[in-house]
Motif scaffolding. Structure first.
Motif, PDB file in Angstrom:
ATOM      1  N   ALA A   1     -30.680   5.832 -87.177  1.00  0.00           N
ATOM      2  CA  ALA A   1     -29.934   5.424 -85.983  1.00  0.00           C
ATOM      3  C   ALA A   1     -30.082   3.942 -85.706  1.00  0.00           C
ATOM      4  CB  ALA A   1     -30.403   6.233 -84.779  1.00  0.00           C
ATOM      5  N   GLY A   2     -31.191   3.358 -86.128  1.00  0.00           N
ATOM      6  CA  GLY A   2     -31.422   1.950 -85.875  1.00  0.00           C
ATOM      7  C   GLY A   2     -32.903   1.635 -85.818  1.00  0.00           C
ATOM      8  N   VAL A   3     -33.186   0.415 -85.410  1.00  0.00           N
ATOM      9  CA  VAL A   3     -34.552  -0.109 -85.386  1.00  0.00           C
ATOM     10  C   VAL A   3     -34.833  -0.719 -84.024  1.00  0.00           C
ATOM     11  CG1 VAL A   3     -36.014  -1.965 -86.279  1.00  0.00           C
ATOM     12  CG2 VAL A   3     -34.761  -0.509 -87.863  1.00  0.00           C
ATOM     13  N   ILE A   4     -36.017  -0.425 -83.491  1.00  0.00           N
ATOM     14  CA  ILE A   4     -36.520  -1.110 -82.307  1.00  0.00           C
ATOM     15  C   ILE A   4     -37.765  -1.873 -82.741  1.00  0.00           C
ATOM     16  CG2 ILE A   4     -37.475  -0.852 -79.979  1.00  0.00           C
ATOM     17  CD1 ILE A   4     -35.814   1.667 -79.670  1.00  0.00           C
ATOM     18  N   ASN A   5     -37.675  -3.201 -82.741  1.00  0.00           N
ATOM     19  CA  ASN A   5     -38.760  -4.058 -83.203  1.00  0.00           C
ATOM     20  C   ASN A   5     -39.398  -4.738 -81.998  1.00  0.00           C
ATOM     21  OD1 ASN A   5     -40.512  -5.473 -84.827  1.00  0.00           O
ATOM     22  ND2 ASN A   5     -38.968  -6.846 -85.688  1.00  0.00           N
ATOM     23  N   ILE A   6     -40.667  -4.409 -81.739  1.00  0.00           N
ATOM     24  CA  ILE A   6     -41.408  -5.011 -80.640  1.00  0.00           C
ATOM     25  C   ILE A   6     -42.151  -6.224 -81.186  1.00  0.00           C
ATOM     26  CG2 ILE A   6     -43.243  -4.675 -78.944  1.00  0.00           C
ATOM     27  CD1 ILE A   6     -41.641  -1.598 -80.212  1.00  0.00           C
ATOM     28  N   ILE A   7     -41.834  -7.394 -80.654  1.00  0.00           N
ATOM     29  CA  ILE A   7     -42.388  -8.640 -81.176  1.00  0.00           C
ATOM     30  C   ILE A   7     -43.397  -9.182 -80.168  1.00  0.00           C
ATOM     31  CG2 ILE A   7     -41.820 -10.999 -81.889  1.00  0.00           C
ATOM     32  CD1 ILE A   7     -38.977  -9.766 -82.552  1.00  0.00           C
ATOM     33  N   THR A   8     -44.618  -9.397 -80.623  1.00  0.00           N
ATOM     34  CA  THR A   8     -45.703  -9.787 -79.722  1.00  0.00           C
ATOM     35  C   THR A   8     -45.767 -11.306 -79.563  1.00  0.00           C
ATOM     36  OG1 THR A   8     -47.283  -9.820 -81.569  1.00  0.00           O
ATOM     37  CG2 THR A   8     -47.048  -7.765 -80.341  1.00  0.00           C
ATOM     38  N   LYS A   9     -46.489 -11.718 -78.529  1.00  0.00           N
ATOM     39  CA  LYS A   9     -46.660 -13.141 -78.242  1.00  0.00           C
ATOM     40  C   LYS A   9     -47.530 -13.783 -79.314  1.00  0.00           C
ATOM     41  CE  LYS A   9     -46.332 -12.176 -73.284  1.00  0.00           C
ATOM     42  NZ  LYS A   9     -47.042 -12.158 -71.986  1.00  0.00           N
ATOM     43  N   LYS A  10     -47.125 -14.977 -79.758  1.00  0.00           N
ATOM     44  CA  LYS A  10     -47.840 -15.654 -80.830  1.00  0.00           C
ATOM     45  C   LYS A  10     -48.532 -16.934 -80.379  1.00  0.00           C
ATOM     46  CE  LYS A  10     -46.431 -12.733 -83.982  1.00  0.00           C
ATOM     47  NZ  LYS A  10     -45.543 -11.883 -83.175  1.00  0.00           N
ATOM     48  N   GLY A  11     -48.363 -17.347 -79.123  1.00  0.00           N
ATOM     49  CA  GLY A  11     -48.998 -18.569 -78.657  1.00  0.00           C
ATOM     50  C   GLY A  11     -48.201 -19.809 -79.029  1.00  0.00           C
ATOM     51  N   THR A  12     -48.768 -20.990 -78.770  1.00  0.00           N
ATOM     52  CA  THR A  12     -48.082 -22.259 -79.011  1.00  0.00           C
ATOM     53  C   THR A  12     -48.939 -23.150 -79.906  1.00  0.00           C
ATOM     54  OG1 THR A  12     -49.054 -23.176 -77.003  1.00  0.00           O
ATOM     55  CG2 THR A  12     -46.879 -22.149 -76.799  1.00  0.00           C
ATOM     56  N   ASP A  13     -48.348 -24.256 -80.339  1.00  0.00           N
ATOM     57  CA  ASP A  13     -49.079 -25.233 -81.146  1.00  0.00           C
ATOM     58  C   ASP A  13     -49.954 -26.109 -80.259  1.00  0.00           C
ATOM     59  OD1 ASP A  13     -47.837 -24.255 -83.435  1.00  0.00           O
ATOM     60  OD2 ASP A  13     -46.142 -25.634 -83.205  1.00  0.00           O
ATOM     61  N   GLY A  14     -50.813 -26.899 -80.897  1.00  0.00           N
ATOM     62  CA  GLY A  14     -51.684 -27.796 -80.151  1.00  0.00           C
ATOM     63  C   GLY A  14     -52.991 -27.116 -79.796  1.00  0.00           C
ATOM     64  N   SER A  15     -53.775 -27.793 -78.960  1.00  0.00           N
ATOM     65  CA  SER A  15     -55.074 -27.279 -78.531  1.00  0.00           C
ATOM     66  C   SER A  15     -54.993 -26.882 -77.063  1.00  0.00           C
ATOM     67  CB  SER A  15     -56.159 -28.344 -78.729  1.00  0.00           C
ATOM     68  OG  SER A  15     -56.301 -28.659 -80.097  1.00  0.00           O
ATOM     69  N   SER A  16     -55.379 -25.632 -76.768  1.00  0.00           N
ATOM     70  CA  SER A  16     -55.277 -25.155 -75.392  1.00  0.00           C
ATOM     71  C   SER A  16     -56.126 -23.912 -75.200  1.00  0.00           C
ATOM     72  CB  SER A  16     -53.819 -24.856 -75.032  1.00  0.00           C
ATOM     73  OG  SER A  16     -53.311 -23.802 -75.844  1.00  0.00           O
ATOM     74  N   LEU A  17     -56.375 -23.619 -73.947  1.00  0.00           N
ATOM     75  CA  LEU A  17     -57.028 -22.377 -73.545  1.00  0.00           C
ATOM     76  C   LEU A  17     -56.175 -21.757 -72.453  1.00  0.00           C
ATOM     77  CD1 LEU A  17     -59.468 -20.415 -73.598  1.00  0.00           C
ATOM     78  CD2 LEU A  17     -60.488 -21.850 -71.799  1.00  0.00           C
ATOM     79  N   THR A  18     -55.732 -20.523 -72.663  1.00  0.00           N
ATOM     80  CA  THR A  18     -54.874 -19.831 -71.698  1.00  0.00           C
ATOM     81  C   THR A  18     -55.524 -18.518 -71.292  1.00  0.00           C
ATOM     82  OG1 THR A  18     -52.861 -20.800 -72.641  1.00  0.00           O
ATOM     83  CG2 THR A  18     -52.599 -18.835 -71.279  1.00  0.00           C
ATOM     84  N   VAL A  19     -55.567 -18.276 -69.995  1.00  0.00           N
ATOM     85  CA  VAL A  19     -56.092 -17.034 -69.453  1.00  0.00           C
ATOM     86  C   VAL A  19     -54.982 -16.348 -68.659  1.00  0.00           C
ATOM     87  CG1 VAL A  19     -57.809 -15.948 -67.964  1.00  0.00           C
ATOM     88  CG2 VAL A  19     -58.436 -17.952 -69.341  1.00  0.00           C
ATOM     89  N   ASN A  20     -54.736 -15.066 -68.954  1.00  0.00           N
ATOM     90  CA  ASN A  20     -53.739 -14.266 -68.245  1.00  0.00           C
ATOM     91  C   ASN A  20     -54.423 -13.071 -67.601  1.00  0.00           C
ATOM     92  OD1 ASN A  20     -50.967 -15.406 -69.227  1.00  0.00           O
ATOM     93  ND2 ASN A  20     -52.209 -15.212 -71.079  1.00  0.00           N
ATOM     94  N   ALA A  21     -53.984 -12.735 -66.408  1.00  0.00           N
ATOM     95  CA  ALA A  21     -54.494 -11.536 -65.736  1.00  0.00           C
ATOM     96  C   ALA A  21     -53.351 -10.884 -64.968  1.00  0.00           C
ATOM     97  CB  ALA A  21     -55.637 -11.877 -64.799  1.00  0.00           C
ATOM     98  N   ARG A  22     -53.442  -9.579 -64.849  1.00  0.00           N
ATOM     99  CA  ARG A  22     -52.393  -8.833 -64.134  1.00  0.00           C
ATOM    100  C   ARG A  22     -53.010  -7.666 -63.401  1.00  0.00           C
ATOM    101  NH1 ARG A  22     -47.435  -5.265 -66.789  1.00  0.00           N
ATOM    102  NH2 ARG A  22     -46.334  -4.845 -64.848  1.00  0.00           N
ATOM    103  N   LEU A  23     -52.534  -7.452 -62.180  1.00  0.00           N
ATOM    104  CA  LEU A  23     -52.927  -6.306 -61.364  1.00  0.00           C
ATOM    105  C   LEU A  23     -51.662  -5.754 -60.720  1.00  0.00           C
ATOM    106  CD1 LEU A  23     -55.110  -4.530 -59.950  1.00  0.00           C
ATOM    107  CD2 LEU A  23     -55.170  -6.270 -58.148  1.00  0.00           C
ATOM    108  N   GLN A  24     -51.381  -4.466 -60.926  1.00  0.00           N
ATOM    109  CA  GLN A  24     -50.180  -3.859 -60.332  1.00  0.00           C
ATOM    110  C   GLN A  24     -50.484  -2.456 -59.861  1.00  0.00           C
ATOM    111  OE1 GLN A  24     -46.237  -4.674 -61.972  1.00  0.00           O
ATOM    112  NE2 GLN A  24     -45.833  -2.480 -62.023  1.00  0.00           N
ATOM    113  N   GLU A  25     -50.027  -2.159 -58.643  1.00  0.00           N
ATOM    114  CA  GLU A  25     -50.176  -0.844 -58.033  1.00  0.00           C
ATOM    115  C   GLU A  25     -48.795  -0.267 -57.760  1.00  0.00           C
ATOM    116  OE1 GLU A  25     -53.356   0.873 -56.927  1.00  0.00           O
ATOM    117  OE2 GLU A  25     -53.634  -0.360 -58.725  1.00  0.00           O
TER     118      GLU A  25
END
Length: 653
Positions: free
Chosen positions: A124-148
């Protein structure tokens, strides 16, 4: 997402190399990260349930969901994570609910068989889930999520009643090296609904998702590893009997999914890729008895304690050679090794599959592109079709008008579960069938794409498409010919789907809007028999729209996601003498969300899901024979819910 980005978005699924949407020979739909975020989703089903041609079905006995795409059920839909197949026990696509929504960059949907490129299950077809790969350069990233979120009208803060999502992720980038990690907890307390006592209409679920990754990027090559872990428990709570005792079940799933991918640019003309994965997937049933004093003991009933294990090793290597501006070649090899074991599995079966595929791309100027393809395969346990062909093309009819067309031969090999798995409990009596044959199909599609307007701040596009699929030897549930009280898997001789779709998109200043419709016909098997004059197809309509409006100065947006799924008719016969037209009622599904940015690092998102309070759908089927019968009300959702979420992203360069 501005209009220029929408028009020039790069897609990778099925392509010989990353290409813009307009240059692709395949018709690809994309759902980008911003749209995913604005849905307030905690699972992929929420993202996909308002997409045209996609429907979900829910098994409340086992707490699982399955997907349909363009009239085909889940076993014909290939689920990929970064291009690597996800492993499921059998025909249902449980893996869709076991992917961390907080790690997804976008989703690409390709309609129509992709068997040449991706092998079995892609009818029938394809569902391709593509994940986050980040960016170039030097960095530190923090992500947080809270949902009710409430479950209908039921809610307790942070645990038990309602849906509770917490996630934390970190990405560290230093030049060519990137390290990342993410952990997400999804807790669903179940939904009482019409159930009484301890029982729940929708089963409680506790889910932990773990992701770690490492990536090294050189000038001409890159290498990355990713681990995805799932630890999930679905609880079935039994009712108390007359002496205050209850029988409970825990369905415990563990999935350890390892991915290793690399790419080497040998020259300006030659690119090589290699991907490998190993999946260890198990589902365990833990049955316990609760006595009147609150003491819990293991059930001693036959089959009450069970564990099935499925492991898959996968390798894929490709070479892309660009001979000239008018001719290029994609060639590759696939290998998969599938194993199963457990008390309900007949012996310890193994299936090996080997494949070689080639797909040249021929261009004539800028107006014509043709991609024929051929896949050769060998399977260790059944006679697979020796060669699978396809052909896809794109004709540029003008500066704003493109025509895409395609034919493909699809196939689906019997899954280990369908061949060797025997499943018996209070609601199921299913036996595997080692005599199953592979499914195969012939599919045709065409799309006319018109970029009606394209200028600064405004773009309008319209896509008109049609498809026709003929499926042979489809695998489906049927009464066991050796025991009428049992269900097994059988090859159904013939099935067909056809349909027409219209999709319109508008990007104007701060507004993004889509409006689409599809009309899908499903083959009526009784048309070819002696039951009288019946239409060959029975039809169902769908309409959807997405409206996203951004208040840029306020850092806010209001968003509406809506879909109408028309009634689903089907002719059926229980006694093979009389024919009955059964219908599952149509329904409206809509989500309304509001988003507000607070400072540079915090975003607040809230809203209402399932605005029309859909729960069970009226169904006039007379098939009420068991867990996989089509009779009785069809569960769709646990009603209108309200949610509020807070997300945080901090980056230091």
């Amino acid at each position: 997402m501005d209009s220029s980005r929408a028009l020039n978005e790069v897609v990778i699924t099925g392509q010989s190399e990353p290409q813009s949407l307009r240059n692709s020979v395949y018709q690809v739909r994309t759902i980008d990260s911003e749209r995913i975020r604005l849905r307030g989703a905690t699972n992929l089903q929420t993202i996909l349930n308002t997409e045209l041609g996609i429907r979900f079905s829910n098994d409340l006995t086992l707490g699982t969901s399955d997907i349909q795409l363009m009239g085909m059920s889940g076993q014909g839909v290939k689920i990929l994570l970064d291009g690597i197949p996800m492993v499921d026990r059998g025909s249902t696509r449980e893996s869709l609910g076991q992917i961390d929504i907080n790690t997804i960059e976008r989703v690409e949907i390709v309609e129509g068989p992709m068997s040449v490129m991706y092998g079995t299950d892609a009818l029938a077809g394809v569902i391709n889930i593509i994940t986050k790969k980040g960016t170039d350069g030097s960095s530190l990233t923090v992500n947080a999520r809270l949902q009710e979120e409430t479950a209908g009208g039921e809610y307790d803060p942070f645990t038990k009643k309602g849906t509770h999502n917490q996630g934390l992720g970190i990405v560290w980038q230093a030049g060519q090296l990137q390290l990342s990690g993410n952990v997400t907890r999804n807790n669903f307390g179940g939904w009482q609904g019409g159930a009484t006592g301890r029982a729940k209409a929708w089963l409680p679920k506790e889910q932990m998702l773990y992701t770690t990754g490492a990536r090294f990027s050189g000038k001409k090559w890159n290498l990355w590893y990713r681990f995805n872990g799932t630890d999930e428990t679905i609880q079935f709570l039994g009712d108390l009997n007359t002496v205050g005792e209850a029988a409970d079940k825990d369905y415990i799933t563990k999935r350890w999914f390892h991915q290793l991918q690399s790419e080497i640019k040998v020259s300006d003309k030659l690119n090589l890729t290699a991907v490998g994965s190993y999946t260890d997937y198990s589902r365990r049933t833990l049955s316990t008895n609760l006595d009147s004093s609150g003491r819990r003991t293991l059930s001693l009933e036959p089959g009450s304690q069970d564990k099935s294990v499925f492991t898959t090793g996968f390798f894929r290597g490709t070479a892309f050679y660009k001979a000239t501006d008018y001719l290029s070649l994609l060639a590759g090899i696939d290998y998969s090794n599938n194993n199963a074991s457990g008390a309900r599995i007949l012996a310890t079966p193994t299936i090996n599959e080997y494949a070689l595929f080639v797909a040249p791309e021929i261009r004539l100027g800028n107006f014509f592109k043709l991609t024929p393809g051929l896949r050769f395969l060998k399977n260790s346990i059944y006679d697979a079709p020796p060669a699978i062909p396809s052909i896809n093309g794109k004709i540029t009819l003008g500066k704003s008008l493109d025509f895409r067309f395609g034919y493909a031969r699809g196939f689906r090999s019997p899954a280990l579960r369908e061949l060797y798995f025997d499943f018996h409990d209070s609601s199921h009596s299913i036996n595997g069938n080692v005599n199953l044959k592979a499914e195969y199909s012939n599919s045709y599609n065409a799309f006319l794409v018109w970029q009606a307007t394209r200028r600064e701040g405004l773009s309008i596009s319209s896509t008109l498409g049609g498809f026709y699929n003929v499926f042979h030897d489809m695998i489906d549930f049927a009464t066991d010919p050796n025991d009428a009280s049992q269900t097994t898997y059988m090859n159904v001789h013939l099935n067909k789907t056809t349909g027409i779709t219209l999709d319109n998109k508008l990007f104007w200043k701060n507004l993004q809007a889509t409006l689409g419709a599809t009309y899908i016909g499903r083959y009526n098997e009784f048309s070819d028999s002696d039951f009288g004059s019946l239409p060959e197809f029975v039809w169902s309509a769908e309409i959807n729209t997405n409206l996203l409006y951004t208040f840029k100065k306020a850092g806010a947006s209001i968003n509406l996601f809506y879909k109408y799924s028309g009634k689903r008719p089907v002719y059926q016969s229980v006694d093979l003498v009389t024919v009955h037209l059964a219908e599952t009622a149509g329904f409206h599904m809509a989500d309304l969300t509001l988003s507000k940015t607070l400072g540079k690092t915090i975003n607040l998102l809230g809203g209402v899901k399932n605005l029309f309070d859909v729960t069970n759908l009226r169904n006039t089927s007379i098939d009420t024979g068991g867990a996989h019968s089509t009779g009785g009300p069809v569960p769709m959702s646990f009603g209108r819910s309200y949610f509020l979420g807070l997300s945080f992203q901090w980056t230091k360069h």
